[in-house]
Design an enzyme around this catalytic site. Structure first.
Site, PDB file in Angstrom:
ATOM      1  N   LYS A   1       0.843  -1.194   0.000  1.00  0.00           N
ATOM      2  CA  LYS A   1       0.000   0.000   0.000  1.00  0.00           C
ATOM      3  C   LYS A   1       0.881   1.248   0.000  1.00  0.00           C
ATOM      4  O   LYS A   1       1.953   1.260   0.621  1.00  0.00           O
ATOM      5  CB  LYS A   1      -0.882  -0.049   1.253  1.00  0.00           C
ATOM      6  CG  LYS A   1      -1.952   1.002   1.359  1.00  0.00           C
ATOM      7  CD  LYS A   1      -2.806   0.715   2.607  1.00  0.00           C
ATOM      8  CE  LYS A   1      -3.903   1.712   2.823  1.00  0.00           C
ATOM      9  NZ  LYS A   1      -4.717   1.377   4.016  1.00  0.00           N
TER      10      LYS A   1
ATOM     11  N   SER B   1      -9.538   1.188   3.079  1.00  0.00           N
ATOM     12  CA  SER B   1      -8.705   1.982   2.201  1.00  0.00           C
ATOM     13  C   SER B   1      -7.620   1.187   1.474  1.00  0.00           C
ATOM     14  O   SER B   1      -7.018   1.710   0.542  1.00  0.00           O
ATOM     15  CB  SER B   1      -8.051   3.109   2.992  1.00  0.00           C
ATOM     16  OG  SER B   1      -7.206   2.572   3.994  1.00  0.00           O
TER      17      SER B   1
ATOM     18  N   SER C   1      -9.527  -1.254   7.235  1.00  0.00           N
ATOM     19  CA  SER C   1      -9.006  -1.073   5.880  1.00  0.00           C
ATOM     20  C   SER C   1      -8.270  -2.255   5.261  1.00  0.00           C
ATOM     21  O   SER C   1      -7.967  -2.210   4.067  1.00  0.00           O
ATOM     22  CB  SER C   1      -8.102   0.155   5.835  1.00  0.00           C
ATOM     23  OG  SER C   1      -8.899   1.304   5.748  1.00  0.00           O
TER      24      SER C   1
HETATM   25  N1  GLN Z   1     -12.940   3.378   6.569  1.00  0.00           N
HETATM   26  C1  GLN Z   1     -12.337   3.812   7.784  1.00  0.00           C
HETATM   27  C2  GLN Z   1     -12.000   5.271   7.689  1.00  0.00           C
HETATM   28  O1  GLN Z   1     -12.321   5.860   6.722  1.00  0.00           O
HETATM   29  C3  GLN Z   1     -11.155   2.967   8.114  1.00  0.00           C
HETATM   30  C4  GLN Z   1      -9.939   3.350   7.387  1.00  0.00           C
HETATM   31  C5  GLN Z   1      -8.747   2.538   7.728  1.00  0.00           C
HETATM   32  O2  GLN Z   1      -8.848   1.475   8.359  1.00  0.00           O
HETATM   33  N2  GLN Z   1      -7.587   3.050   7.349  1.00  0.00           N
HETATM   34  O3  GLN Z   1     -11.445   5.840   8.567  1.00  0.00           O
END
Ligand code: GLN
Length: 481
Positions: free
Chosen positions: A66, A141, A165
């Site tokens: 990532k 994400s 994520s």
């Molecule tokens: N979807 C969650 C957010 O927008 C989690 C994101 C993540 O785990 N990096 O914060």
């Protein structure tokens, strides 16, 4: 020679046995990226690995990471305009560990900007598409990493998980993704979002592949003061392969709140069927109640945004990345941050700054931190009785591109089931549990702190008796255009 895409385990074995060279493995991965990524948009940068592989347990394994993990050989942008041209001077500890084990990085994957989002649509560069249906999101994400693994572009990828994520995109893309116990994997070189919640972990097609990666990733690092000495470091694969022949005596709780309102009944059905499979393997499955689950979303969005507003203060146009033309220093900050950050990141910074400002701090930040404690205690109590909790990973299967972009709250709902594990710092894995229509759906297994090996072994056992993780997205057949 195994047919590509093979699992990471099969591929490393083939290389070790001389059936395939590491050059061939990297070439196959790069060819698949070349063939499919124009349609998927999973990668932000791609490159042929230059150094020969080190002789370790991942020798010759091509993988992706990532784009919030610092890499010397690739730009690291967090999919943000503010880091568009940034290449770090060092590798994150997780990346260096992969290199030392013999893995070779072939590219960096797309993500929601600074890991804020659940669909990859917050990427400042481009959206990523779901290999099962190109009109749908891959989740986020770590959506680029999940799409890349699901489409067979790489056998393994690294992601990060602050509120789901790794697990939610793994669920949307029909693969396996693991968020380790907080502190298991060093965060040195991970560009911080919410430091008390962030954790690096693997995305692979199987629990075994995740266990293999965990053997490399997990370890104490003096460079991250929150990193811990994990009692099972280096033994995860062994645990997945050997530890259990059945689940006799293992107690699994199904928290009613994760099967209730807000959860697509079809998704809940998939999770219940998975519970039945574990029961058939000998587990004792019981319904339980975790009433404080209801506070997970509001508490997370206050705490994560508060931490983000502080962490992202470093992007000021002076030290890293974008520097806007400006008249004075205040103007420099304002313009750089105004031009460099996307909408959602600005929303979080404002929300977080508000929650931390005088007059609101006690009411918002302190209260949220207290409720977090209560939620964590509730989970700890549950783990006195139950070894694991089984839930859906995300309330719905992958949704369509554009479906939730105008409604941040609808987007935040995607994290309903995954946030509690981050709050409590406990390990959780998502693995394919079935399908709703043609779309894969993941189920989530959570365990108490340091039970990483146990949940990997349990997920592996599930995968020994089911085939959901073996079903490939239509893309690989070459007939989906
Ligand atoms: N979807 C969650 C957010 O927008 C989690 C994101 C993540 O785990 N990096 O914060």
């Amino acid at each position: 020679m195994p047919e590509y895409p093979a699992t990471a385990l099969a591929l490393t074995e083939a290389i070790r046995d001389g059936e395939m060279t590491s050059e061939e493995a990297a070439a196959a991965s790069l060819a698949a990226i070349e063939r499919f990524d124009g349609r998927l948009g999973a990668f932000l940068s791609v490159g042929d690995p230059v150094d020969p592989p080190v002789d370790g347990i991942l020798r010759g394994l091509p993988y992706a990471a990532k784009d919030n993990l610092c890499t010397r050989d690739f730009p690291t942008t967090c999919a943000s305009g503010i880091l568009a041209d940034y290449t770090p001077p060092y590798d994150a500890t997780a990346i260096a560990g992969m290199t030392r084990a013999g893995a070779r990085l072939v590219g960096k994957t797309n993500m929601d900007e600074f890991a804020m989002g659940s669909s990859n649509e917050n990427s400042g560069i481009k959206p990523t598409r779901n290999p099962w249906d190109l009109q749908r999101v891959p989740g986020g994400s770590s959506g680029g990493s999940a799409a890349a693994v699901a489409a067979g572009l790489v056998p393994l990828a690294l992601g990060t998980d602050t509120g789901g994520s790794i697990r939610q995109p793994a669920s949307f893309c029909g693969i396996t993704g693991m968020k380790p116990t907080y502190g298991s994997v060093s965060r040195l070189g991970l560009i911080a979002f919410a430091s008390s919640l962030d954790q690096i972990g693997p995305l692979g097609r199987t629990a075994r592949d995740c266990a293999l990666a965990m053997d490399v990733l997990v370890g104490r690092d003096a460079g991250d003061s929150t990193s811990i000495e994990h009692p099972h470091a280096g033994q995860f694969l062994q645990a997945a392969l050997e530890e259990r022949e059945s689940l006799r005596g293992v107690r699994i709780g199904l928290p009613a709140e994760y099967y209730a309102e807000g959860i697509d009944p079809e998704v809940a059905r998939v999770a219940r069927r998975a519970a039945k499979t574990l029961e058939d393997l000998g587990a004792i499955v019981e319904e339980i109640s975790l009433p404080h689950t209801a506070y997970a979303l509001p508490v997370y969005y206050i705490l994560a945004s508060a931490e983000a507003s502080s962490n992202l203060a470093r992007f000021d146009g002076v030290r890293y990345g974008l520097r806007a033309a400006a008249d004075d220093i205040d103007d420099l900050y304002r313009r750089t941050r105004g031009e460099g950050f996307g909408e959602e990141v600005k929303r979080r910074i404002m929300l977080g700054t508000y929650a931390l400002s005088a007059g609101y701090y006690d009411d918002l930040y302190v209260k949220a931190a207290r409720v977090r404690r209560v939620m964590v205690r509730e989970l700890e109590e549950a783990f006195k009785v139950y070894d694991y909790l089984l839930t859906p990973t995300s309330p719905t299967p992958a949704f369509c591109l554009g479906e939730r972009t105008e409604d941040p709250l609808a987007m935040y709902m995607a994290d309903l089931c995954t946030i509690p594990a981050n709050m409590a710092g406990i390990p959780a894995i998502s693995f394919p549990g079935g399908f709703v229509g043609d779309l894969p759906v993941g189920v989530q297994l959570m365990g108490p702190r340091l039970s990483d090996a146990g949940i990997l072994a349990t997920a592996d056992l599930f995968q020994r008796v089911t085939d959901y993780h073996r079903v490939r997205p239509p893309l690989w057949g070459g007939d989906t255009s």
